[in-house]
Design a protein around this motif. Structure first.
Motif, mmCIF file in Angstrom:
data_model
loop_
_atom_site.group_PDB
_atom_site.id
_atom_site.type_symbol
_atom_site.label_atom_id
_atom_site.label_comp_id
_atom_site.label_asym_id
_atom_site.label_seq_id
_atom_site.Cartn_x
_atom_site.Cartn_y
_atom_site.Cartn_z
ATOM 1 N N ARG A 285 43.902 -41.279 105.071
ATOM 2 C CA ARG A 285 42.270 -40.680 103.780
ATOM 3 C C ARG A 285 41.518 -40.400 104.976
ATOM 4 N NH1 ARG A 285 40.361 -47.458 103.829
ATOM 5 N NH2 ARG A 285 39.380 -47.236 105.819
ATOM 6 N N GLY A 286 40.579 -39.206 103.830
ATOM 7 C CA GLY A 286 39.581 -38.375 104.109
ATOM 8 C C GLY A 286 38.897 -39.693 103.853
ATOM 9 N N VAL A 287 37.165 -39.024 104.826
ATOM 10 C CA VAL A 287 35.953 -39.580 104.702
ATOM 11 C C VAL A 287 35.035 -38.029 104.464
ATOM 12 C CG1 VAL A 287 34.406 -41.093 105.054
ATOM 13 C CG2 VAL A 287 36.396 -41.766 105.658
ATOM 14 N N ASP A 288 33.787 -38.086 103.916
ATOM 15 C CA ASP A 288 33.513 -37.011 103.707
ATOM 16 C C ASP A 288 32.450 -37.047 104.576
ATOM 17 O OD1 ASP A 288 31.578 -38.091 101.862
ATOM 18 O OD2 ASP A 288 32.120 -36.879 100.571
ATOM 19 N N ALA A 289 30.849 -36.308 104.482
ATOM 20 C CA ALA A 289 30.095 -35.978 105.714
ATOM 21 C C ALA A 289 28.916 -36.812 104.691
ATOM 22 C CB ALA A 289 29.141 -34.500 105.557
ATOM 23 N N VAL A 290 28.779 -37.830 103.659
ATOM 24 C CA VAL A 290 27.788 -38.857 102.612
ATOM 25 C C VAL A 290 28.379 -39.805 102.674
ATOM 26 C CG1 VAL A 290 26.440 -37.070 102.087
ATOM 27 C CG2 VAL A 290 28.412 -38.037 100.760
ATOM 28 N N GLY A 291 29.808 -39.794 103.411
ATOM 29 C CA GLY A 291 30.592 -40.917 103.304
ATOM 30 C C GLY A 291 32.115 -41.692 102.114
ATOM 31 N N ASN A 292 31.844 -40.483 100.945
ATOM 32 C CA ASN A 292 32.850 -41.284 100.146
ATOM 33 C C ASN A 292 33.936 -40.750 100.122
ATOM 34 O OD1 ASN A 292 30.732 -40.914 97.717
ATOM 35 N ND2 ASN A 292 30.303 -38.567 98.681
ATOM 36 N N THR A 293 34.627 -41.941 100.536
ATOM 37 C CA THR A 293 36.294 -42.460 100.543
ATOM 38 C C THR A 293 36.784 -42.201 100.206
ATOM 39 O OG1 THR A 293 34.877 -43.257 102.927
ATOM 40 C CG2 THR A 293 37.633 -43.945 102.355
ATOM 41 N N GLU A 294 38.253 -41.086 100.270
ATOM 42 C CA GLU A 294 39.767 -41.024 99.788
ATOM 43 C C GLU A 294 40.431 -42.711 99.008
ATOM 44 O OE1 GLU A 294 43.941 -38.573 99.045
ATOM 45 O OE2 GLU A 294 42.182 -38.600 101.185
ATOM 46 N N ALA A 295 40.793 -42.950 97.759
ATOM 47 C CA ALA A 295 40.950 -44.183 97.314
ATOM 48 C C ALA A 295 41.772 -43.817 97.309
ATOM 49 C CB ALA A 295 40.263 -44.818 96.027
ATOM 50 N N VAL A 296 42.903 -42.987 96.421
ATOM 51 C CA VAL A 296 44.042 -42.615 96.499
ATOM 52 C C VAL A 296 45.238 -41.883 97.269
ATOM 53 C CG1 VAL A 296 45.880 -42.147 95.253
ATOM 54 C CG2 VAL A 296 44.122 -42.951 94.161
ATOM 55 N N VAL A 297 44.986 -41.955 98.962
ATOM 56 C CA VAL A 297 45.558 -42.769 100.182
ATOM 57 C C VAL A 297 47.947 -41.585 99.544
ATOM 58 C CG1 VAL A 297 44.351 -44.070 100.740
ATOM 59 C CG2 VAL A 297 46.918 -43.601 100.446
ATOM 60 N N SER A 298 46.693 -40.161 100.129
ATOM 61 C CA SER A 298 48.607 -39.585 100.470
ATOM 62 C C SER A 298 49.872 -40.371 101.027
ATOM 63 C CB SER A 298 48.392 -38.179 101.173
ATOM 64 O OG SER A 298 49.831 -37.775 101.361
ATOM 65 N N SER A 299 50.973 -39.719 101.073
ATOM 66 C CA SER A 299 52.222 -40.597 102.274
ATOM 67 C C SER A 299 52.454 -39.837 102.451
ATOM 68 C CB SER A 299 52.076 -41.897 100.692
ATOM 69 O OG SER A 299 52.876 -42.008 100.549
ATOM 70 N N GLY A 300 53.310 -40.264 103.897
ATOM 71 C CA GLY A 300 54.795 -39.499 103.091
ATOM 72 C C GLY A 300 55.790 -41.008 104.759
ATOM 73 N N THR A 301 57.064 -40.445 103.956
ATOM 74 C CA THR A 301 58.173 -41.575 104.430
ATOM 75 C C THR A 301 58.953 -41.218 105.740
ATOM 76 O OG1 THR A 301 58.912 -41.814 102.856
ATOM 77 C CG2 THR A 301 57.450 -43.148 102.519
ATOM 78 N N PHE A 302 59.545 -42.013 106.776
ATOM 79 C CA PHE A 302 60.781 -41.734 107.376
ATOM 80 C C PHE A 302 61.750 -42.595 108.234
ATOM 81 C CE2 PHE A 302 57.695 -42.208 110.198
ATOM 82 C CZ PHE A 302 57.766 -42.316 111.870
ATOM 83 N N THR A 303 62.470 -42.628 108.798
ATOM 84 C CA THR A 303 63.502 -43.769 109.474
ATOM 85 C C THR A 303 63.199 -43.031 110.355
ATOM 86 O OG1 THR A 303 64.224 -44.644 107.558
ATOM 87 C CG2 THR A 303 65.635 -44.776 109.619
ATOM 88 N N LEU A 304 63.535 -43.644 111.919
ATOM 89 C CA LEU A 304 63.259 -43.183 112.820
ATOM 90 C C LEU A 304 64.916 -43.782 113.277
ATOM 91 C CD1 LEU A 304 62.050 -42.035 115.664
ATOM 92 C CD2 LEU A 304 61.608 -44.419 116.429
ATOM 93 N N ASP A 305 66.004 -42.619 113.772
ATOM 94 C CA ASP A 305 66.998 -42.454 114.281
ATOM 95 C C ASP A 305 66.996 -42.102 115.610
ATOM 96 O OD1 ASP A 305 69.529 -43.010 114.201
ATOM 97 O OD2 ASP A 305 70.538 -41.799 112.807
#
Length: 337
Positions: A285-305
């Motif tokens: 999630r991003g936070v800008d210079a005036v404090g607005n914080t991203e609400a809908v976050v980006s995601s990535g998934t993986f399985t460790l092997d």
């Protein structure tokens, strides 16, 4: 009435009008003669070298019998010919803000003057419309600030400001003598109510199997105030109900940890206690210079092997004799990836 006399004292520093100057050494009984108005019964006196100050005026009449008015008439007044000055100070000039602002400023008037009120114009710079107190309009509109020396204005309504738009506040002050400033020191600010956006690039959104996950990467953007920072959370399967807290997956609620960089960010995950065979979801999630914080976050998934696969040859049997080339059979157990 034979004549009228005036005594004029400048208060600070104390001095009496002698008829030509204010003299600090002049005696208290320094009276000057007023002139009769030729068309009325009034008396008048002119030619006084007034400067900004407080004054005391005494007036007495004398009749033809020589009787002096007792007590004489007294008046106090202030001369103020100097313009007051004002300035809008908050939001700071050139700043970008993320909330509906209360506008603050100051005003002053040199002694002995006093500021009577402060007014201001608020202009939307995209179309040069002015704030009327309830909406934006093409006609120039004036608002009145609260207080004087340290003044404020809180009349901008929610929803009246737009992201990416700049606004200019132009104050001016008026003093008790009626002197009015043309325009004070203005301030221009830009509004940013929009949250930044971020993207997890490694691991990819579609998931996959990885034998190592040392660095998480991604991007972020904010078109107005700019990206201040990016934060990352990591949750672990199978139930995805525990989050990495900087040491281990012990938190029952999401914890966002700071990544390095801004528009292009990285998160060093070499100390994360990854477990082979387990699935993970990485969110940013991003936070800008005036404090607005991203609400809908980006995601990535993986399985460790991290486990190596194994294989065995079942045909031909080890050490056996064959009379012709046959088909070799290899048994490969099904693994994670």
């Amino acid at each position: 009435v034979q004549m009228a006399e005036l005594r004029i004292r400048r208060v600070s520093p104390s001095a009496y009008w002698t008829g030509s100057v204010f003299d600090g050494a002049a005696p208290v009984e320094t009276w000057v003669l007023a002139l009769p108005n030729p068309t009325t019964s009034d008396w008048r006196y002119s030619g006084i070298a007034w400067t900004d100050n407080n004054y005391e005026l005494n007036v007495r009449a004398k009749d033809r019998a020589g009787n002096l008015q007792t007590p004489y008439s007294s008046f106090s007044f202030t001369v103020d010919a100097t313009l007051p000055v004002s300035a809008a100070t908050t939001p700071a000039n050139g700043s970008i803000i993320g909330t509906i602002p209360v506008i603050y400023g100051n005003a002053s008037d040199p002694t002995p003057g006093t500021v009577a009120d402060v007014r201001l114009k608020i202009r939307r710079n995209t179309d040069n419309n002015y704030w009327t107190g309830i909406a934006w309009g093409a006609a120039v509109s004036t608002q009145t600030a609260a207080a004087t020396v340290s003044w404020s204005y809180s009349g901008l309504a929610a929803g009246s400001l737009a992201t990416g738009t700049s606004y200019t506040v132009m104050p001016w002050a008026r003093d008790a003598a009626g002197n009015e400033e043309v325009v004070g020191t203005s301030t221009t600010f830009t509004v940013d109510f929009a949250s930044p956006t971020s993207l997890v690039q490694q691991p990819p959104v579609g998931g996959g199997f990885f034998k190592a996950m040392l660095t998480l990467t991604g991007t972020a953007a904010d078109s107005v105030s700019g990206v201040n920072r990016v934060e990352v959370s990591i949750t672990s399967g199978p139930g995805f109900s525990t989050w990495y807290n900087g040491t281990d997956f012990l938190s029952a609620s999401p914890i966002y940890l700071g990544a390095a960089g801004g528009t292009s960010w990285t998160f060093n995950s070499s100390t994360v206690p990854w477990v082979s065979g387990r699935a993970y979801v990485v969110r940013s999630r991003g936070v800008d210079a005036v404090g607005n914080t991203e609400a809908v976050v980006s995601s990535g998934t993986f399985t460790l092997d991290t486990s190596s696969p194994s294989s065995t040859v079942t045909n031909p049997a080890n050490g056996s004799f064959k009379n012709a080339a046959g088909i070799a059979t290899v048994n490969v157990p099904h693994g994670l990836s």
